[in-house]
Design an enzyme around this catalytic site. Structure first.
Site, short mmCIF file in Angstrom:
data_model
loop_
_atom_site.label_atom_id
_atom_site.label_comp_id
_atom_site.label_asym_id
_atom_site.label_seq_id
_atom_site.Cartn_x
_atom_site.Cartn_y
_atom_site.Cartn_z
N ASP B 10 -60.93 -43.54 1.97
CA ASP B 10 -60.67 -42.40 2.86
C ASP B 10 -59.62 -41.47 2.22
OD1 ASP B 10 -60.40 -40.89 5.36
OD2 ASP B 10 -58.46 -41.91 5.52
N ASP B 12 -57.47 -38.35 4.13
CA ASP B 12 -56.27 -38.03 4.94
C ASP B 12 -55.74 -39.28 5.65
OD1 ASP B 12 -54.22 -36.62 6.06
OD2 ASP B 12 -55.48 -35.12 7.03
#
Lengths: 254, 254
Positions: B10, B12
Protein backbone atom coordinates in the site's frame (compact mmCIF):
# COMPACT_ATOMS: atom_id res chain seq x y z
CA UNK A 1 -68.32 12.78 6.99
CA UNK A 2 -66.22 15.49 8.58
CA UNK A 3 -66.33 18.86 6.84
CA UNK A 4 -62.73 20.00 6.32
CA UNK A 5 -61.74 23.65 6.43
CA UNK A 6 -58.82 23.21 4.02
CA UNK A 7 -57.42 20.70 1.55
CA UNK A 8 -53.73 20.14 0.81
CA UNK A 9 -53.40 18.38 -2.52
CA UNK A 10 -50.56 16.49 -4.19
CA UNK A 11 -49.91 17.01 -7.91
CA UNK A 12 -48.39 14.08 -9.86
CA UNK A 13 -50.58 10.97 -9.52
CA UNK A 14 -53.40 13.04 -8.00
CA UNK A 15 -54.06 16.03 -10.31
CA UNK A 16 -52.37 14.52 -13.40
CA UNK A 17 -50.18 11.56 -14.27
CA UNK A 18 -46.93 12.72 -15.90
CA UNK A 19 -48.15 14.29 -19.12
CA UNK A 20 -51.63 12.71 -18.99
CA UNK A 21 -54.70 14.24 -17.35
CA UNK A 22 -56.65 12.61 -14.51
CA UNK A 23 -60.20 13.53 -15.57
CA UNK A 24 -61.72 13.62 -12.06
CA UNK A 25 -59.14 16.16 -10.84
CA UNK A 26 -60.63 19.17 -12.62
CA UNK A 27 -64.14 18.61 -11.17
CA UNK A 28 -62.65 18.00 -7.71
CA UNK A 29 -60.95 21.40 -7.75
CA UNK A 30 -64.04 23.07 -9.19
CA UNK A 31 -66.15 21.62 -6.38
CA UNK A 32 -63.74 22.99 -3.77
CA UNK A 33 -64.03 26.42 -5.39
CA UNK A 34 -67.84 26.19 -5.65
CA UNK A 35 -68.06 25.41 -1.94
CA UNK A 36 -65.51 28.10 -1.09
CA UNK A 37 -63.17 25.65 0.65
CA UNK A 38 -59.54 26.86 0.76
CA UNK A 39 -56.97 24.53 -0.76
CA UNK A 40 -53.28 24.46 -1.60
CA UNK A 41 -51.22 22.25 -3.88
CA UNK A 42 -48.13 20.82 -2.19
CA UNK A 43 -45.27 19.56 -4.36
CA UNK A 44 -41.79 18.20 -3.66
CA UNK A 45 -40.61 19.63 -6.99
CA UNK A 46 -38.01 22.26 -6.11
CA UNK A 47 -36.92 23.32 -9.60
CA UNK A 48 -40.22 24.78 -10.82
CA UNK A 49 -41.47 28.14 -9.60
CA UNK A 50 -45.16 28.36 -8.59
CA UNK A 51 -45.75 30.19 -11.88
CA UNK A 52 -44.32 27.19 -13.79
CA UNK A 53 -46.65 24.86 -11.89
CA UNK A 54 -49.63 27.15 -12.47
CA UNK A 55 -49.00 26.86 -16.23
CA UNK A 56 -48.64 23.08 -16.00
CA UNK A 57 -51.96 22.77 -14.12
CA UNK A 58 -53.67 24.99 -16.66
CA UNK A 59 -52.65 22.51 -19.39
CA UNK A 60 -54.92 20.00 -17.64
CA UNK A 61 -57.74 22.52 -17.35
CA UNK A 62 -57.05 23.22 -13.67
CA UNK A 63 -57.10 26.91 -12.80
CA UNK A 64 -55.13 28.03 -9.76
CA UNK A 65 -53.70 31.12 -8.12
CA UNK A 66 -49.95 31.34 -7.54
CA UNK A 67 -50.50 31.61 -3.76
CA UNK A 68 -52.28 28.23 -3.90
CA UNK A 69 -49.07 26.46 -4.90
CA UNK A 70 -46.65 25.42 -2.15
CA UNK A 71 -43.38 24.00 -3.40
CA UNK A 72 -40.63 22.37 -1.35
CA UNK A 73 -38.52 25.41 -2.28
CA UNK A 74 -41.02 27.94 -0.90
CA UNK A 75 -41.42 25.84 2.24
CA UNK A 76 -37.64 25.66 2.64
CA UNK A 77 -37.36 29.44 2.37
CA UNK A 78 -40.10 29.92 5.00
CA UNK A 79 -38.50 27.33 7.28
CA UNK A 80 -35.10 29.05 7.13
CA UNK A 81 -36.42 32.56 7.75
CA UNK A 82 -38.54 31.35 10.66
CA UNK A 83 -35.52 29.64 12.22
CA UNK A 84 -33.07 32.49 11.51
CA UNK A 85 -34.46 35.78 10.11
CA UNK A 86 -31.07 36.88 8.69
CA UNK A 87 -30.15 33.44 7.38
CA UNK A 88 -27.39 32.98 4.82
CA UNK A 89 -27.25 29.90 2.60
CA UNK A 90 -24.96 28.11 0.21
CA UNK A 91 -27.35 26.67 -2.36
CA UNK A 92 -27.27 23.76 -4.74
CA UNK A 93 -30.43 24.14 -6.80
CA UNK A 94 -32.27 25.66 -9.73
CA UNK A 95 -34.31 28.81 -10.24
CA UNK A 96 -37.33 27.55 -8.31
CA UNK A 97 -35.15 27.29 -5.20
CA UNK A 98 -32.85 30.30 -5.54
CA UNK A 99 -35.81 32.59 -6.35
CA UNK A 100 -37.83 31.29 -3.40
CA UNK A 101 -34.94 31.83 -0.99
CA UNK A 102 -34.07 35.32 -2.24
CA UNK A 103 -37.72 36.40 -2.25
CA UNK A 104 -37.97 35.46 1.43
CA UNK A 105 -34.78 37.37 2.27
CA UNK A 106 -32.29 34.53 2.57
CA UNK A 107 -28.89 35.78 1.46
CA UNK A 108 -27.16 33.41 -0.95
CA UNK A 109 -23.44 33.21 -0.20
CA UNK A 110 -20.40 31.20 -1.28
CA UNK A 111 -18.54 31.38 2.05
CA UNK A 112 -19.42 30.78 5.71
CA UNK A 113 -23.13 30.02 5.22
CA UNK A 114 -25.53 29.32 8.12
CA UNK A 115 -27.20 26.69 5.94
CA UNK A 116 -26.35 24.42 3.06
CA UNK A 117 -29.59 24.05 1.09
CA UNK A 118 -29.77 21.22 -1.42
CA UNK A 119 -32.43 20.95 -4.12
CA UNK A 120 -32.32 19.22 -7.50
CA UNK A 121 -29.75 20.89 -9.74
CA UNK A 122 -29.31 19.58 -13.25
CA UNK A 123 -26.16 21.68 -13.49
CA UNK A 124 -24.69 20.16 -10.36
CA UNK A 125 -20.92 19.57 -10.31
CA UNK A 126 -18.30 17.82 -8.20
CA UNK A 127 -17.07 21.25 -7.15
CA UNK A 128 -20.47 22.33 -5.78
CA UNK A 129 -20.97 19.05 -3.91
CA UNK A 130 -17.44 19.19 -2.48
CA UNK A 131 -18.04 22.77 -1.29
CA UNK A 132 -21.36 21.77 0.30
CA UNK A 133 -19.59 18.96 2.18
CA UNK A 134 -16.89 21.31 3.47
CA UNK A 135 -19.45 23.95 4.60
CA UNK A 136 -21.39 21.27 6.50
CA UNK A 137 -18.18 20.13 8.21
CA UNK A 138 -17.54 23.75 9.17
CA UNK A 139 -20.90 23.93 10.97
CA UNK A 140 -23.50 24.88 8.36
CA UNK A 141 -26.82 23.10 8.87
CA UNK A 142 -27.80 20.73 6.07
CA UNK A 143 -31.29 21.29 4.62
CA UNK A 144 -32.87 19.23 1.84
CA UNK A 145 -35.88 20.51 -0.07
CA UNK A 146 -37.01 16.92 -0.65
CA UNK A 147 -35.65 13.37 -0.27
CA UNK A 148 -36.64 11.77 -3.60
CA UNK A 149 -33.79 9.42 -4.62
CA UNK A 150 -34.94 8.90 -8.19
CA UNK A 151 -37.34 10.47 -10.63
CA UNK A 152 -39.07 8.59 -13.48
CA UNK A 153 -38.54 9.92 -17.03
CA UNK A 154 -39.39 8.37 -20.38
CA UNK A 155 -35.75 7.21 -20.66
CA UNK A 156 -35.63 5.60 -17.20
CA UNK A 157 -34.98 6.62 -13.62
CA UNK A 158 -32.73 9.64 -13.21
CA UNK A 159 -31.14 10.87 -9.97
CA UNK A 160 -33.42 12.94 -7.75
CA UNK A 161 -32.39 15.40 -5.08
CA UNK A 162 -32.34 12.77 -2.35
CA UNK A 163 -29.53 10.92 -4.11
CA UNK A 164 -27.25 13.94 -3.72
CA UNK A 165 -28.45 14.69 -0.19
CA UNK A 166 -27.58 11.10 0.79
CA UNK A 167 -24.15 11.55 -0.79
CA UNK A 168 -23.47 14.64 1.32
CA UNK A 169 -24.77 12.83 4.40
CA UNK A 170 -22.46 9.87 3.68
CA UNK A 171 -19.41 12.12 3.35
CA UNK A 172 -20.11 14.44 6.28
CA UNK A 173 -22.02 12.22 8.71
CA UNK A 174 -24.61 15.02 9.04
CA UNK A 175 -28.29 14.09 9.01
CA UNK A 176 -30.21 16.57 6.83
CA UNK A 177 -33.39 18.37 7.82
CA UNK A 178 -35.87 17.44 5.10
CA UNK A 179 -38.59 19.99 4.31
CA UNK A 180 -40.66 18.27 1.61
CA UNK A 181 -42.85 15.17 1.93
CA UNK A 182 -42.75 12.72 3.72
CA UNK A 183 -41.81 15.00 6.64
CA UNK A 184 -44.54 17.29 7.92
CA UNK A 185 -42.67 20.63 7.53
CA UNK A 186 -44.04 21.67 4.13
CA UNK A 187 -47.61 20.78 5.09
CA UNK A 188 -47.36 22.67 8.38
CA UNK A 189 -46.08 25.74 6.55
CA UNK A 190 -48.92 25.48 4.00
CA UNK A 191 -51.50 25.26 6.82
CA UNK A 192 -49.97 28.26 8.60
CA UNK A 193 -50.37 30.28 5.43
CA UNK A 194 -53.99 29.13 5.13
CA UNK A 195 -54.58 29.89 8.83
CA UNK A 196 -56.06 26.44 9.42
CA UNK A 197 -55.24 23.96 12.20
CA UNK A 198 -53.99 20.48 11.18
CA UNK A 199 -57.00 18.76 12.77
CA UNK A 200 -59.34 20.78 10.53
CA UNK A 201 -57.52 19.99 7.29
CA UNK A 202 -56.98 16.97 5.07
CA UNK A 203 -54.03 15.88 2.91
CA UNK A 204 -54.95 14.33 -0.46
CA UNK A 205 -52.50 12.18 -2.45
CA UNK A 206 -51.75 8.96 -4.31
CA UNK A 207 -48.41 8.02 -2.74
CA UNK A 208 -48.55 6.46 0.72
CA UNK A 209 -44.85 6.85 1.44
CA UNK A 210 -44.78 10.56 0.62
CA UNK A 211 -48.25 12.18 0.65
CA UNK A 212 -50.02 10.09 3.27
CA UNK A 213 -46.92 9.85 5.49
CA UNK A 214 -46.50 13.63 5.38
CA UNK A 215 -50.17 14.10 6.31
CA UNK A 216 -49.82 11.70 9.23
CA UNK A 217 -46.66 13.43 10.47
CA UNK A 218 -48.32 16.84 10.18
CA UNK A 219 -51.17 15.36 12.31
CA UNK A 220 -53.77 15.83 9.60
CA UNK A 221 -56.45 13.51 8.31
CA UNK A 222 -55.49 11.89 5.01
CA UNK A 223 -57.25 10.88 1.80
CA UNK A 224 -55.58 8.28 -0.40
CA UNK A 225 -56.62 8.15 -4.06
CA UNK A 226 -55.83 5.15 -6.29
CA UNK A 227 -54.80 7.02 -9.43
CA UNK A 228 -51.05 6.99 -8.92
CA UNK A 229 -48.19 5.21 -7.18
CA UNK A 230 -49.62 3.22 -4.27
CA UNK A 231 -51.94 0.34 -5.19
CA UNK A 232 -54.76 -0.95 -2.98
CA UNK A 233 -52.80 -4.13 -2.25
CA UNK A 234 -49.68 -2.20 -1.34
CA UNK A 235 -51.68 0.14 0.85
CA UNK A 236 -53.02 -2.77 2.92
CA UNK A 237 -49.55 -3.67 4.19
CA UNK A 238 -49.00 -0.42 6.07
CA UNK A 239 -49.69 -0.39 9.80
CA UNK A 240 -51.07 3.15 9.87
CA UNK A 241 -53.83 3.50 7.29
CA UNK A 242 -55.00 6.77 5.67
CA UNK A 243 -58.22 8.18 7.11
CA UNK A 244 -59.96 7.54 3.78
CA UNK A 245 -59.09 5.64 0.62
CA UNK A 246 -61.02 6.06 -2.66
CA UNK A 247 -60.74 4.85 -6.25
CA UNK A 248 -60.85 8.28 -7.91
CA UNK A 249 -61.49 11.82 -6.74
CA UNK A 250 -65.03 11.49 -8.21
CA UNK A 251 -65.85 9.21 -5.24
CA UNK A 252 -65.23 11.94 -2.69
CA UNK A 253 -68.21 13.45 -0.87
CA UNK A 254 -67.39 16.95 0.35
CA UNK B 1 9.41 -16.84 9.08
CA UNK B 2 8.07 -17.71 5.67
CA UNK B 3 10.07 -16.37 2.74
CA UNK B 4 7.64 -14.58 0.40
CA UNK B 5 8.13 -14.56 -3.34
CA UNK B 6 6.41 -11.20 -3.81
CA UNK B 7 5.20 -8.20 -1.81
CA UNK B 8 2.16 -6.08 -2.61
CA UNK B 9 2.48 -2.75 -0.82
CA UNK B 10 0.00 0.00 0.00
CA UNK B 11 1.08 3.63 -0.41
CA UNK B 12 -0.58 6.23 1.89
CA UNK B 13 -0.02 5.27 5.55
CA UNK B 14 2.56 2.66 4.57
CA UNK B 15 5.12 4.34 2.24
CA UNK B 16 4.30 7.93 3.26
CA UNK B 17 1.66 9.77 5.27
CA UNK B 18 -0.04 12.42 3.09
CA UNK B 19 2.81 14.82 2.38
CA UNK B 20 5.10 13.48 5.14
CA UNK B 21 7.65 10.69 4.73
CA UNK B 22 7.61 7.46 6.72
CA UNK B 23 11.38 7.00 7.28
CA UNK B 24 11.34 3.18 7.47
CA UNK B 25 9.66 2.87 4.06
CA UNK B 26 12.73 3.72 2.01
CA UNK B 27 14.94 1.08 3.67
CA UNK B 28 12.14 -1.49 3.40
CA UNK B 29 11.99 -1.06 -0.37
CA UNK B 30 15.78 -1.01 -0.64
CA UNK B 31 15.97 -4.30 1.26
CA UNK B 32 13.44 -5.89 -1.13
CA UNK B 33 15.59 -4.76 -4.04
CA UNK B 34 18.80 -5.96 -2.40
CA UNK B 35 17.29 -9.40 -1.90
CA UNK B 36 15.84 -9.43 -5.44
CA UNK B 37 12.28 -9.94 -4.17
CA UNK B 38 9.62 -8.73 -6.64
CA UNK B 39 7.15 -6.18 -5.33
CA UNK B 40 4.33 -3.99 -6.56
CA UNK B 41 2.61 -0.93 -5.10
CA UNK B 42 -1.19 -1.22 -5.06
CA UNK B 43 -3.27 1.97 -4.79
CA UNK B 44 -6.99 2.74 -4.90
CA UNK B 45 -6.18 6.13 -6.39
CA UNK B 46 -7.72 6.14 -9.86
CA UNK B 47 -6.93 9.70 -10.95
CA UNK B 48 -3.11 9.47 -10.95
CA UNK B 49 -1.25 7.63 -13.68
CA UNK B 50 1.57 5.26 -12.60
CA UNK B 51 3.98 7.96 -13.79
CA UNK B 52 2.39 10.48 -11.40
CA UNK B 53 2.76 8.00 -8.53
CA UNK B 54 6.36 7.23 -9.50
CA UNK B 55 7.16 10.95 -9.15
CA UNK B 56 5.35 11.13 -5.80
CA UNK B 57 7.31 8.16 -4.43
CA UNK B 58 10.56 9.69 -5.63
CA UNK B 59 9.81 12.78 -3.50
CA UNK B 60 10.12 10.46 -0.48
CA UNK B 61 13.34 8.93 -1.79
CA UNK B 62 11.63 5.77 -2.99
CA UNK B 63 12.72 4.69 -6.45
CA UNK B 64 10.32 2.55 -8.47
CA UNK B 65 9.65 1.39 -12.00
CA UNK B 66 6.34 2.29 -13.67
CA UNK B 67 5.46 -1.43 -14.02
CA UNK B 68 5.78 -1.75 -10.22
CA UNK B 69 2.77 0.51 -9.70
CA UNK B 70 -0.71 -1.03 -9.88
CA UNK B 71 -3.55 1.50 -9.67
CA UNK B 72 -7.26 0.75 -9.37
CA UNK B 73 -7.55 2.19 -12.88
CA UNK B 74 -5.00 -0.21 -14.40
CA UNK B 75 -6.63 -3.10 -12.57
CA UNK B 76 -10.05 -2.03 -13.86
CA UNK B 77 -8.75 -1.95 -17.44
CA UNK B 78 -7.26 -5.45 -17.06
CA UNK B 79 -10.45 -6.75 -15.47
CA UNK B 80 -12.62 -5.45 -18.33
CA UNK B 81 -10.41 -6.78 -21.12
CA UNK B 82 -10.16 -10.17 -19.44
CA UNK B 83 -13.94 -10.35 -19.14
CA UNK B 84 -14.67 -8.97 -22.63
CA UNK B 85 -11.73 -8.44 -25.02
CA UNK B 86 -13.64 -5.92 -27.19
CA UNK B 87 -15.23 -4.10 -24.24
CA UNK B 88 -16.76 -0.66 -24.65
CA UNK B 89 -17.20 1.65 -21.68
CA UNK B 90 -18.94 4.87 -20.68
CA UNK B 91 -16.47 6.42 -18.25
CA UNK B 92 -16.74 8.86 -15.39
CA UNK B 93 -13.16 9.52 -14.39
CA UNK B 94 -9.92 11.42 -14.85
CA UNK B 95 -6.81 10.90 -16.95
CA UNK B 96 -5.46 8.06 -14.81
CA UNK B 97 -8.57 6.05 -15.64
CA UNK B 98 -9.25 7.01 -19.26
CA UNK B 99 -5.58 6.47 -20.21
CA UNK B 100 -5.47 3.07 -18.48
CA UNK B 101 -8.62 1.91 -20.27
CA UNK B 102 -7.57 3.14 -23.71
CA UNK B 103 -4.06 1.68 -23.33
CA UNK B 104 -5.59 -1.75 -22.69
CA UNK B 105 -7.89 -1.44 -25.71
CA UNK B 106 -11.18 -0.55 -24.05
CA UNK B 107 -13.16 1.66 -26.41
CA UNK B 108 -14.61 4.72 -24.65
CA UNK B 109 -18.12 5.46 -25.92
CA UNK B 110 -21.05 7.74 -25.14
CA UNK B 111 -23.81 5.36 -26.27
CA UNK B 112 -24.66 1.68 -25.71
CA UNK B 113 -21.62 0.78 -23.57
CA UNK B 114 -20.96 -2.73 -22.25
CA UNK B 115 -19.72 -1.18 -19.02
CA UNK B 116 -20.21 1.96 -17.00
CA UNK B 117 -16.88 2.58 -15.27
CA UNK B 118 -16.85 5.03 -12.39
CA UNK B 119 -13.69 6.53 -10.91
CA UNK B 120 -13.16 9.80 -9.09
CA UNK B 121 -13.86 12.73 -11.40
CA UNK B 122 -13.38 16.22 -10.08
CA UNK B 123 -15.17 17.49 -13.17
CA UNK B 124 -18.17 15.27 -12.59
CA UNK B 125 -21.59 16.70 -13.47
CA UNK B 126 -25.28 15.88 -13.03
CA UNK B 127 -25.41 15.13 -16.74
CA UNK B 128 -22.65 12.50 -16.56
CA UNK B 129 -24.18 10.82 -13.50
CA UNK B 130 -27.64 10.82 -15.09
CA UNK B 131 -26.24 9.26 -18.25
CA UNK B 132 -24.40 6.60 -16.22
CA UNK B 133 -27.68 5.73 -14.44
CA UNK B 134 -29.54 5.39 -17.73
CA UNK B 135 -26.82 3.19 -19.29
CA UNK B 136 -26.91 0.90 -16.25
CA UNK B 137 -30.69 0.62 -16.55
CA UNK B 138 -30.22 -0.29 -20.21
CA UNK B 139 -28.01 -3.23 -19.26
CA UNK B 140 -24.46 -1.88 -18.94
CA UNK B 141 -22.50 -3.49 -16.08
CA UNK B 142 -21.53 -1.09 -13.30
CA UNK B 143 -17.81 -1.13 -12.39
CA UNK B 144 -16.22 0.99 -9.65
CA UNK B 145 -12.46 1.53 -9.55
CA UNK B 146 -12.66 1.89 -5.76
CA UNK B 147 -15.29 2.29 -3.03
CA UNK B 148 -13.80 5.11 -0.91
CA UNK B 149 -16.71 7.29 0.26
CA UNK B 150 -14.60 10.20 1.47
CA UNK B 151 -11.06 11.44 1.16
CA UNK B 152 -9.26 13.55 3.77
CA UNK B 153 -7.85 16.92 2.65
CA UNK B 154 -6.44 19.82 4.64
CA UNK B 155 -9.88 21.52 4.38
CA UNK B 156 -11.86 18.49 5.54
CA UNK B 157 -13.40 15.37 4.06
CA UNK B 158 -14.30 15.62 0.39
CA UNK B 159 -16.40 13.14 -1.61
CA UNK B 160 -14.53 10.08 -2.85
CA UNK B 161 -15.46 7.84 -5.74
CA UNK B 162 -17.54 5.51 -3.55
CA UNK B 163 -19.95 8.34 -2.76
CA UNK B 164 -20.88 8.64 -6.44
CA UNK B 165 -20.91 4.88 -6.97
CA UNK B 166 -23.37 4.56 -4.07
CA UNK B 167 -25.51 7.28 -5.64
CA UNK B 168 -25.71 5.37 -8.93
CA UNK B 169 -26.45 2.15 -7.03
CA UNK B 170 -29.25 3.91 -5.11
CA UNK B 171 -30.85 5.22 -8.29
CA UNK B 172 -30.49 2.08 -10.42
CA UNK B 173 -30.64 -0.72 -7.84
CA UNK B 174 -27.53 -2.22 -9.45
CA UNK B 175 -24.74 -3.51 -7.21
CA UNK B 176 -21.35 -2.41 -8.60
CA UNK B 177 -18.37 -4.66 -9.15
CA UNK B 178 -15.58 -3.03 -7.15
CA UNK B 179 -12.03 -3.51 -8.41
CA UNK B 180 -9.91 -1.68 -5.81
CA UNK B 181 -9.35 -2.56 -2.18
CA UNK B 182 -11.03 -4.04 -0.11
CA UNK B 183 -12.07 -6.53 -2.79
CA UNK B 184 -9.37 -8.90 -4.00
CA UNK B 185 -9.55 -8.09 -7.74
CA UNK B 186 -6.72 -5.54 -7.92
CA UNK B 187 -4.38 -7.73 -5.84
CA UNK B 188 -5.13 -10.80 -7.95
CA UNK B 189 -4.36 -8.85 -11.12
CA UNK B 190 -1.10 -7.57 -9.59
CA UNK B 191 -0.07 -11.12 -8.65
CA UNK B 192 -0.91 -12.40 -12.15
CA UNK B 193 1.39 -9.76 -13.60
CA UNK B 194 4.13 -10.80 -11.16
CA UNK B 195 3.50 -14.48 -11.96
CA UNK B 196 3.25 -15.34 -8.26
CA UNK B 197 0.56 -17.41 -6.53
CA UNK B 198 -1.42 -15.75 -3.69
CA UNK B 199 -0.11 -18.25 -1.11
CA UNK B 200 3.47 -17.23 -1.92
CA UNK B 201 2.87 -13.48 -1.59
CA UNK B 202 2.12 -11.01 1.18
CA UNK B 203 0.04 -7.83 1.26
CA UNK B 204 1.50 -4.96 3.32
CA UNK B 205 -0.63 -2.04 4.55
CA UNK B 206 -1.77 0.19 7.41
CA UNK B 207 -5.55 0.07 6.91
CA UNK B 208 -7.33 -3.05 8.11
CA UNK B 209 -10.58 -2.33 6.30
CA UNK B 210 -8.94 -1.81 2.91
CA UNK B 211 -5.43 -3.27 2.70
CA UNK B 212 -5.69 -6.21 5.08
CA UNK B 213 -9.23 -7.07 3.97
CA UNK B 214 -8.14 -7.07 0.32
CA UNK B 215 -5.21 -9.36 1.17
CA UNK B 216 -7.51 -11.74 3.03
CA UNK B 217 -10.01 -11.79 0.15
CA UNK B 218 -7.19 -12.41 -2.35
CA UNK B 219 -6.15 -15.36 -0.11
CA UNK B 220 -2.75 -13.86 0.65
CA UNK B 221 -0.87 -13.55 3.90
CA UNK B 222 -1.04 -10.03 5.31
CA UNK B 223 1.29 -7.66 7.16
CA UNK B 224 -0.27 -4.82 9.13
CA UNK B 225 1.96 -1.84 9.95
CA UNK B 226 1.01 0.73 12.62
CA UNK B 227 2.02 3.88 10.76
CA UNK B 228 -1.35 4.84 9.36
CA UNK B 229 -5.10 4.47 9.79
CA UNK B 230 -5.74 1.36 11.91
CA UNK B 231 -4.48 1.51 15.50
CA UNK B 232 -3.42 -1.51 17.56
CA UNK B 233 -6.57 -1.20 19.72
CA UNK B 234 -8.83 -0.99 16.69
CA UNK B 235 -7.09 -3.93 15.09
CA UNK B 236 -7.83 -6.14 18.11
CA UNK B 237 -11.59 -5.91 17.54
CA UNK B 238 -11.54 -7.68 14.17
CA UNK B 239 -12.37 -11.40 14.09
CA UNK B 240 -9.90 -12.22 11.33
CA UNK B 241 -6.45 -10.91 12.24
CA UNK B 242 -3.63 -10.10 9.82
CA UNK B 243 -0.91 -12.76 9.56
CA UNK B 244 1.57 -10.30 11.08
CA UNK B 245 1.32 -6.93 12.80
CA UNK B 246 4.35 -4.67 13.41
CA UNK B 247 5.02 -1.16 14.70
CA UNK B 248 7.03 0.07 11.73
CA UNK B 249 8.48 -1.51 8.60
CA UNK B 250 11.89 -1.48 10.34
CA UNK B 251 10.61 -4.36 12.51
CA UNK B 252 10.15 -6.67 9.56
CA UNK B 253 12.54 -9.58 9.09
CA UNK B 254 12.69 -10.66 5.46
Amino acid sequence: MKKYEAYLIDLDGTMYRGKSPIPEAKSFIEELKAQGIPFMFVTNNSSRTPEDTQIKLKQFGIESEVHQIMTASLATASYLIEEKPDATAYVIGEKGLTTALEDKGVQLVEDHPDYVVVGIDRHNTYKKIRQACLHVQNGAKLIATNPDIKVPTEKGMVPGNGAFVNLIENVTGMTPEIIGKPTGHMLQIALEQLGVEPEDAIMVGDNYLTDIQAGIRAEMDTLHVHTGVTSKDELMQYAVQPTYSIETLADWVF
